[in-house]
Design a protein around this motif. Sequence first.
Motif, mmCIF file in Angstrom:
data_model
loop_
_atom_site.group_PDB
_atom_site.id
_atom_site.type_symbol
_atom_site.label_atom_id
_atom_site.label_comp_id
_atom_site.label_asym_id
_atom_site.label_seq_id
_atom_site.Cartn_x
_atom_site.Cartn_y
_atom_site.Cartn_z
ATOM 1 N N ASN A 26 3.265 4.590 -8.743
ATOM 2 C CA ASN A 26 2.733 3.329 -9.092
ATOM 3 C C ASN A 26 2.588 2.616 -7.605
ATOM 4 O O ASN A 26 2.440 1.587 -7.634
ATOM 5 N N LYS A 27 2.938 3.077 -6.466
ATOM 6 C CA LYS A 27 2.597 2.521 -5.166
ATOM 7 C C LYS A 27 1.571 3.399 -4.316
ATOM 8 O O LYS A 27 1.354 2.865 -3.413
ATOM 9 N N ILE A 31 -1.362 -1.477 -8.856
ATOM 10 C CA ILE A 31 -0.926 -2.460 -9.640
ATOM 11 C C ILE A 31 -1.997 -3.105 -10.516
ATOM 12 O O ILE A 31 -2.096 -2.771 -11.624
ATOM 13 N N ASN A 76 0.175 4.609 -15.132
ATOM 14 C CA ASN A 76 1.559 4.724 -14.086
ATOM 15 C C ASN A 76 2.317 5.206 -15.067
ATOM 16 O O ASN A 76 3.560 5.719 -14.592
#
Length: 118
Positions: free
Chosen positions: A30-31, A54, A74
């Motif tokens: 998720n980054k 995001i 995610n």
Amino acid sequence: QVQLVESGRGLVQPGGSLRLSCAASGFTFNKYHMGWYRQAPGKERELVAKIIPISSVADYGESVKGRFTISRDNAKNTVYLQMNSLKPEDTALYYCNARRPWDSINHWGQGTQVTVSS
């Protein structure tokens, strides 16, 4: 160890649909910016679509806008590419990409073949 495993390869007729999946592991999914690129024989690799972590804002290559949709889950560490209204010129090896936004380090899957033909 970063792994990107694509699935969903296939032969489809013009006008048909196909969904590709890319299962990711070995990094904080998720980054990372995730994307799909493709390369046809004799051509350079080109961007198909990419999606940020995001807000899931996405960007598309001109030739696929309005036909392809990228999405990410995610919770499942997976990115998808829904391809509709496929054309013969969409025939290519499709690669999953993961990019670290803070230093632009890229990771690539092994590629999955999509063939559009009658």
